[in-house]
Scaffold this motif. Structure first.
Motif, PDB file in Angstrom:
ATOM      1  N   PRO A  99      33.582 -26.398 -68.641  1.00  0.00           N
ATOM      2  CA  PRO A  99      34.078 -26.172 -70.005  1.00  0.00           C
ATOM      3  C   PRO A  99      33.864 -27.359 -70.933  1.00  0.00           C
ATOM      4  CG  PRO A  99      35.667 -25.370 -68.395  1.00  0.00           C
ATOM      5  CD  PRO A  99      34.622 -26.126 -67.628  1.00  0.00           C
ATOM      6  N   GLY A 100      33.832 -28.583 -70.381  1.00  0.00           N
ATOM      7  CA  GLY A 100      33.636 -29.766 -71.214  1.00  0.00           C
ATOM      8  C   GLY A 100      32.303 -29.785 -71.932  1.00  0.00           C
ATOM      9  N   ALA A 101      31.323 -29.043 -71.421  1.00  0.00           N
ATOM     10  CA  ALA A 101      30.006 -28.990 -72.073  1.00  0.00           C
ATOM     11  C   ALA A 101      30.123 -28.436 -73.489  1.00  0.00           C
ATOM     12  CB  ALA A 101      29.055 -28.128 -71.245  1.00  0.00           C
ATOM     13  N   PHE A 106      29.581 -29.053 -79.379  1.00  0.00           N
ATOM     14  CA  PHE A 106      30.196 -29.096 -80.710  1.00  0.00           C
ATOM     15  C   PHE A 106      29.948 -30.453 -81.373  1.00  0.00           C
ATOM     16  CE2 PHE A 106      33.731 -30.426 -83.370  1.00  0.00           C
ATOM     17  CZ  PHE A 106      33.864 -29.388 -84.266  1.00  0.00           C
ATOM     18  N   LEU A 107      30.151 -31.539 -80.611  1.00  0.00           N
ATOM     19  CA  LEU A 107      29.999 -32.886 -81.167  1.00  0.00           C
ATOM     20  C   LEU A 107      28.560 -33.144 -81.597  1.00  0.00           C
ATOM     21  CD1 LEU A 107      31.912 -35.360 -81.570  1.00  0.00           C
ATOM     22  CD2 LEU A 107      30.851 -36.340 -79.516  1.00  0.00           C
ATOM     23  N   GLY A 278      25.708 -29.938 -72.434  1.00  0.00           N
ATOM     24  CA  GLY A 278      26.224 -29.595 -73.759  1.00  0.00           C
ATOM     25  C   GLY A 278      25.255 -29.958 -74.865  1.00  0.00           C
ATOM     26  N   ILE A 279      24.714 -31.190 -74.805  1.00  0.00           N
ATOM     27  CA  ILE A 279      23.792 -31.638 -75.844  1.00  0.00           C
ATOM     28  C   ILE A 279      22.466 -30.887 -75.758  1.00  0.00           C
ATOM     29  CG2 ILE A 279      22.462 -33.608 -76.696  1.00  0.00           C
ATOM     30  CD1 ILE A 279      24.798 -35.396 -75.878  1.00  0.00           C
ATOM     31  N   ALA A 280      21.913 -30.766 -74.535  1.00  0.00           N
ATOM     32  CA  ALA A 280      20.607 -30.111 -74.374  1.00  0.00           C
ATOM     33  C   ALA A 280      20.659 -28.657 -74.813  1.00  0.00           C
ATOM     34  CB  ALA A 280      20.148 -30.213 -72.916  1.00  0.00           C
ATOM     35  N   ARG A 281      21.674 -27.910 -74.381  1.00  0.00           N
ATOM     36  CA  ARG A 281      21.772 -26.496 -74.753  1.00  0.00           C
ATOM     37  C   ARG A 281      22.156 -26.349 -76.230  1.00  0.00           C
ATOM     38  NH1 ARG A 281      18.738 -25.627 -71.661  1.00  0.00           N
ATOM     39  NH2 ARG A 281      18.954 -24.899 -69.531  1.00  0.00           N
TER      40      ARG A 281
END
Length: 469
Positions: A99-101, A106-107, A278-281
């Motif tokens: 979930p942290g991804a 978002f960031l 998170g960043i890549a997706r």
């Protein structure tokens, strides 16, 4: 053949991990942070103005060069960004990184808004007209024309265009989208893969051979409708599970900064994996920093580069901060991320748990439309990169190759598709981000000049009234 496929996947995975390592993540997010500071938190203080511009951008400015209205340019860019990344990509990020991804997605999007603003501003400022009378712009042109005195500018511009064509043909533009459409049609409606591929190819050929105006016309109609319908479905599910909202956000925040334990079908993930996924997706979805969306922005009939920058900035807001956040919240809230499911299956399961059979149809139809418009948008991006490299004579051969790849894209495995898409995306971002940092003074100067002009316009009536009194 199976062994060959595994060796190919292993090789591509190693290349992908090398490209999407810490240096590129720092360059992507760091550029966004730097531009956010340099532009005075433009994505916060100027977002209301940008949203007003979007509402008033359907009509093109009179007497201004361009191919389509600002709204049509934004819709074309959104047609390329709102795609499988919003459904499959978010599910993949959470399934792998926890979930942290979603927090890191978002960031990255928040800082990516200032990156998108800067890209679009430069695209309009340095755009040119090709031999067919169409607008050509984007990173290849602001690298070449903006850094014209630099020895490496032509090489850097050509590298971007080469990577852009490859992303269109082998990355975001074709394989992931075609695969998603074919799978969705087979699962939901039991349509054979070969039939879906044939119909899809004919539709893509009909729209893309009509050029930017036909692509923009389809995008203006489909993008707002499909996005609102999908987000409405997400809101309904969130409304039905409103009591779970606080614990959902608490889990997202805690998982962003600490290891996520294994649960159900989730194998567990560390913080670095959550950050990377998170960043890549997120970048795969909103494309901030890749340099793709400004190619569409350059076609807008708009006078001031900063105005189109503000309009384009909302694309990242709508794509990730609205649509991706809604998808991720639904996946976590319904505990679908803990099931032994992946990709579109996970999102479909989440919707169906709350909305029964209607939920799975919302995801299926939404995915088909999202993926189809992404294919159209990326066809245009690849076309402009091809025109930069080979001139207008290269456009028709490129379009034919693109359509043929769309027709064959249904027959690659999902793992290879995603890894290949990640690789070419990362390569495309590097020359663009270098150019953004090199042209930071131009971006700041254009922005300052534009807002000073706006303030002087706003103050003129007050001065007049003061004189009259």
């Amino acid at each position: 053949m199976e062994l060959l496929g595994m060796n190919l996947l292993d090789t591509l995975t190693r290349i992908d991990e090398l490209i999407w390592g810490l240096p590129l993540l720092v360059l992507l997010v760091g550029t966004g942070i730097f531009l956010t500071w340099r532009l005075g938190l433009i994505q916060i203080f100027r977002l209301p103005l940008a949203l007003r511009y979007v509402l008033n951008s359907r009509k093109a400015e009179i007497g201004v060069q361009g191919d389509v209205s600002s709204f049509a340019a934004l819709s074309t860019a959104l047609s390329a960004t709102i795609g499988t990344g919003n459904i499959v990509g978010v599910a993949t990020a959470i399934k792998t990184g926890g979930p942290g991804a979603l927090f890191w997605m978002f960031l990255a999007a928040f800082f990516g808004m200032s990156t998108m603003y800067s890209e679009a501003l430069l695209a309009v400022k340095y755009r040119t007209v090709d031999a067919n009378g169409q607008m050509s712009g984007g990173p290849m042109y602001y690298i070449k024309n903006g850094l014209g005195h630099k020895r490496y500018s032509k090489v850097l511009a050509s590298l971007f265009a080469i990577f852009g064509v490859n992303v269109a043909l082998f990355g975001i533009g074709t394989f992931p989208q075609v695969n998603a459409i074919v799978d969705s049609a087979r699962i939901a409606f039991d349509i054979p893969e070969i039939l879906t591929a044939a119909v899809l190819s004919l539709l893509v050929a009909f729209v893309t051979l009509g050029g930017i105006r036909r692509i923009a016309a389809v995008a203006q109609f489909m993008v707002p409708f499909m996005a609102m319908a999908y987000v409405l479905g997400c809101f309904v599910i969130i409304g039905l599970n409103l009591d779970k909202l606080p614990e959902t956000f608490a889990l997202i925040l805690s998982s962003a900064f600490s290891e996520t334990a294994a649960k159900g079908g989730f194998l567990g993930a560390g913080v670095m994996l959550a950050v990377r996924m998170g960043i890549a997706r997120g970048i795969f979805s909103n494309e901030s920093g890749l340099g793709s969306a400004p190619i569409a922005a350059a076609a807008a009939k708009v006078r001031e580069p900063a105005r189109q920058g503000l309009i384009s900035m909302t694309g990242t807001f709508f794509d990730t901060i609205v649509v991706c956040l809604m998808t991720g919240t639904v996946l976590i809230m319904t505990d679908s991320w803990t099931e032994d499911l992946a990709g579109a299956y996970m999102t479909s399961y989440a919707f169906s748990t709350a909305l029964a059979e209607a939920g799975s149809y919302i995801v299926t139809v939404g995915l088909i439309f999202f993926a189809f418009t992404t294919i159209l948008g990326w066809n245009y991006y690849g076309e402009r990169c091809t025109e930069f490299l080979f001139g207008v004579k290269g456009i028709l051969p490129y379009k034919i190759i693109y359509i043929l790849i769309v027709a064959s894209g249904a027959f690659l495995t999902l793992d290879v598709i995603w890894v290949l898409a990640d690789i070419v995306n990362g390569l495309m971002a590097i020359p663009n981000l270098i150019a953004l940092l090199a042209l930071r003074k131009v971006i700041a100067a254009e922005t300052t000049q534009y807002f000073e002009k706006l303030e002087s316009r706003d103050s003129e009536p007050k001065k007049l009234n003061s004189c009259e009194s």
